[in-house]
Write a protein that holds these residues in place. Structure first.
Motif, PDB file in Angstrom:
ATOM      1  N   GLU A  62       0.860  -1.192   0.000  1.00 45.65           N
ATOM      2  CA  GLU A  62       0.000   0.000   0.000  1.00 45.65           C
ATOM      3  C   GLU A  62       0.885   1.227   0.000  1.00 45.65           C
ATOM      4  O   GLU A  62       1.668   1.445   0.912  1.00 45.65           O
ATOM      5  CB  GLU A  62      -0.916  -0.002   1.225  1.00 45.65           C
ATOM      6  N   GLU A  63       0.793   2.013  -1.074  1.00 45.52           N
ATOM      7  CA  GLU A  63       1.525   3.264  -1.134  1.00 45.52           C
ATOM      8  C   GLU A  63       0.509   4.380  -1.249  1.00 45.52           C
ATOM      9  O   GLU A  63      -0.680   4.157  -1.145  1.00 45.52           O
ATOM     10  CB  GLU A  63       2.490   3.254  -2.334  1.00 45.52           C
ATOM     11  N   GLU A  64       1.002   5.597  -1.510  1.00 41.55           N
ATOM     12  CA  GLU A  64       0.101   6.744  -1.512  1.00 41.55           C
ATOM     13  C   GLU A  64      -1.064   6.551  -2.492  1.00 41.55           C
ATOM     14  O   GLU A  64      -2.224   6.680  -2.126  1.00 41.55           O
ATOM     15  CB  GLU A  64       0.894   8.005  -1.873  1.00 41.55           C
ATOM     16  N   ASP A  65      -0.729   6.219  -3.735  1.00 46.17           N
ATOM     17  CA  ASP A  65      -1.784   6.116  -4.748  1.00 46.17           C
ATOM     18  C   ASP A  65      -1.945   4.723  -5.335  1.00 46.17           C
ATOM     19  O   ASP A  65      -2.724   4.528  -6.258  1.00 46.17           O
ATOM     20  CB  ASP A  65      -1.527   7.115  -5.887  1.00 46.17           C
ATOM     21  N   THR A  66      -1.169   3.743  -4.850  1.00 45.62           N
ATOM     22  CA  THR A  66      -1.311   2.398  -5.412  1.00 45.62           C
ATOM     23  C   THR A  66      -1.558   1.382  -4.303  1.00 45.62           C
ATOM     24  O   THR A  66      -1.065   1.542  -3.193  1.00 45.62           O
ATOM     25  CB  THR A  66      -0.057   1.953  -6.200  1.00 45.62           C
ATOM     26  N   LEU A  67      -2.333   0.384  -4.654  1.00 42.95           N
ATOM     27  CA  LEU A  67      -2.662  -0.654  -3.687  1.00 42.95           C
ATOM     28  C   LEU A  67      -2.606  -1.986  -4.416  1.00 42.95           C
ATOM     29  O   LEU A  67      -3.152  -2.131  -5.508  1.00 42.95           O
ATOM     30  CB  LEU A  67      -4.076  -0.410  -3.151  1.00 42.95           C
ATOM     31  N   GLU A  68      -1.899  -2.945  -3.825  1.00 38.23           N
ATOM     32  CA  GLU A  68      -1.890  -4.296  -4.390  1.00 38.23           C
ATOM     33  C   GLU A  68      -2.419  -5.222  -3.312  1.00 38.23           C
ATOM     34  O   GLU A  68      -1.915  -5.223  -2.193  1.00 38.23           O
ATOM     35  CB  GLU A  68      -0.465  -4.698  -4.795  1.00 38.23           C
ATOM     36  N   PHE A  69      -3.458  -5.978  -3.654  1.00 44.48           N
ATOM     37  CA  PHE A  69      -4.004  -6.895  -2.654  1.00 44.48           C
ATOM     38  C   PHE A  69      -4.469  -8.179  -3.326  1.00 44.48           C
ATOM     39  O   PHE A  69      -4.732  -8.205  -4.527  1.00 44.48           O
ATOM     40  CB  PHE A  69      -5.157  -6.248  -1.879  1.00 44.48           C
ATOM     41  N   ASP A  70      -4.507  -9.250  -2.536  1.00 44.92           N
ATOM     42  CA  ASP A  70      -4.948 -10.552  -3.037  1.00 44.92           C
ATOM     43  C   ASP A  70      -6.366 -10.819  -2.570  1.00 44.92           C
ATOM     44  O   ASP A  70      -6.689 -10.563  -1.413  1.00 44.92           O
ATOM     45  CB  ASP A  70      -4.055 -11.673  -2.485  1.00 44.92           C
ATOM     46  N   MET A  71      -7.186 -11.315  -3.467  1.00 44.93           N
ATOM     47  CA  MET A  71      -8.530 -11.743  -3.091  1.00 44.93           C
ATOM     48  C   MET A  71      -8.597 -13.230  -3.418  1.00 44.93           C
ATOM     49  O   MET A  71      -8.466 -13.616  -4.578  1.00 44.93           O
ATOM     50  CB  MET A  71      -9.571 -10.965  -3.892  1.00 44.93           C
ATOM     51  N   VAL A  72      -8.729 -14.048  -2.401  1.00 48.61           N
ATOM     52  CA  VAL A  72      -8.640 -15.505  -2.595  1.00 48.61           C
ATOM     53  C   VAL A  72      -9.990 -16.134  -2.298  1.00 48.61           C
ATOM     54  O   VAL A  72     -10.623 -15.805  -1.290  1.00 48.61           O
ATOM     55  CB  VAL A  72      -7.566 -16.107  -1.659  1.00 48.61           C
ATOM     56  N   GLY A  73     -10.419 -17.039  -3.187  1.00 45.23           N
ATOM     57  CA  GLY A  73     -11.636 -17.781  -2.919  1.00 45.23           C
ATOM     58  C   GLY A  73     -12.858 -17.245  -3.627  1.00 45.23           C
ATOM     59  O   GLY A  73     -13.975 -17.548  -3.244  1.00 45.23           O
TER      60      GLY A  73
END
Length: 352
Positions: A62-73
């Motif tokens: 998670e940075e100021e303007d970017t977000l990387e996340f995993d959605m599992v299932g």
């Protein structure tokens, strides 16, 4: 113990259910298989408790303007719903009407209006209402007003032989920082500590020369990306499936080094075991799946490339109007609203 043939069959079915396999010529197991009775011995009907146990969201970066996340299932349909809502249905404020009082620059009025429309405005859209269709005049609850008034002049102190426009002229570059907020009605009381302005100060709008001027008034309204891309709150919102790389047998020495070069940096690492170089998968997540390994006759049957069918890696990049985590939670609220509306419609339709 179950016979080997049965175990192998079971493994094959597991692979079909959980992996999308990338072959040399095409991709296998891509069809949706989450309906009951598709595989013998598996109860694949939808079950709330089982879903809740398997489902999770992990924030990776998670940075100021970017977000990387995993959605599992989840299923591809749900993942894609989030992506499309982020692109086209989360509202923002953007310039909709431009009143041109004077524009003697070489940028035509409609081009200027279009450029102003695409400048992201730092204003929380949740504080405003949608403007009613046909309303000519905006009110303080649905409109933000900005003014851009600038005139280019010569710099009398400039050196005679200078050819640098930065020295020769004042105000010859019109930037987004020159846009100033003009409160409408009682907006000064409504938003006492508001700082409505463009997200970036250094967006170049036009170039002027001495005597040219721009004098415009802008009305920003709330809208969604479906109506115009200028309302889209994200620069990009995308997802990919988690890569899964399996080495089917030990790969050593020269072959290991060739293998390492076939993948993105950091995917394959080479360990030294008893004086031998042995390849192992260090971080499959980093791979882009160029499938370079299939060019090598000796390696292509030693590696299985797949993607995990229900593990989505989302990357959301905000334009800066709202933080990306807020955008994602807004998207979830919108999807919940859609579901609720659908359920209400089902209830209201009389059973015939």
């Amino acid at each position: 113990a179950p016979p080997l043939a049965l175990m192998a069959a079971r493994r094959g079915v597991d692979e079909m259910r959980e992996r999308v396999v990338l072959g040399e010529f095409g991709v296998r197991n891509v069809h949706t298989t989450d309906f009951p009775g598709n595989y013998p011995g598996y109860e694949d009907a939808w079950d709330q408790r089982r879903f809740e146990e398997a489902f999770r969201v992990d924030v990776i970066r998670e940075e100021e303007d970017t977000l990387e996340f995993d959605m599992v299932g989840i299923d591809a349909a749900i993942a894609n719903a989030f992506r499309r809502i982020l692109l086209a249905e989360v509202p923002t404020m953007a310039v909709e009407k431009v009143f041109v009082y004077n524009n003697t620059s070489i940028v035509q009025d409609e081009i200027l209006a279009h450029r102003l429309g695409l400048i992201p405005i730092r204003a929380d859209p949740r504080l405003f209402e949608y403007r009613n269709q046909g309303d000519q005049e905006g009110t303080e609850i649905d409109t933000l007003q900005f003014q851009l008034k600038i005139k280019c002049k010569r710099n009398p102190q400039a050196a005679k032989e200078s050819s640098d426009p930065d020295e020769l002229y004042f105000n010859h570059k019109v930037y987004s920082k020159h846009m100033t907020w003009v409160p409408l009605g009682n907006q000064t009381d409504l938003f006492p500590d508001a700082d409505f302005r463009p997200v970036h100060d250094d967006i170049l709008i036009a170039l002027l020369r001495p005597g040219q001027e721009i004098d415009v008034l802008m009305h920003c309204v709330k809208g969604i990306g479906k109506d115009h891309a200028k309302f889209s709150p994200v620069a990009t919102a995308s997802y990919r499936l988690l890569p899964d790389i399996t080495l089917l047998q030990p790969i050593e020495d020269e072959a290991a080094e060739t293998l390492q070069k076939c993948f993105s940096p950091g995917v394959i690492e080479i360990q030294n075991i008893n004086g031998k170089k042995v390849a192992r998968v260090a971080n499959a997540r980093l791979d882009t799946f160029s499938r370079e390994v299939f060019r090598h006759e000796g390696l292509k049957n030693l590696v299985r490339l797949a993607r995990v069918r229900n593990h989505y890696i989302f990357s959301v990049e905000s334009t800066g109007v709202l933080p990306p985590d807020v955008l994602v939670s807004e998207a979830i609220k919108i999807l919940m609203g859609k579901c609720q509306r659908f359920l209400n419609e089902l209830d209201s339709v009389s059973m015939e």
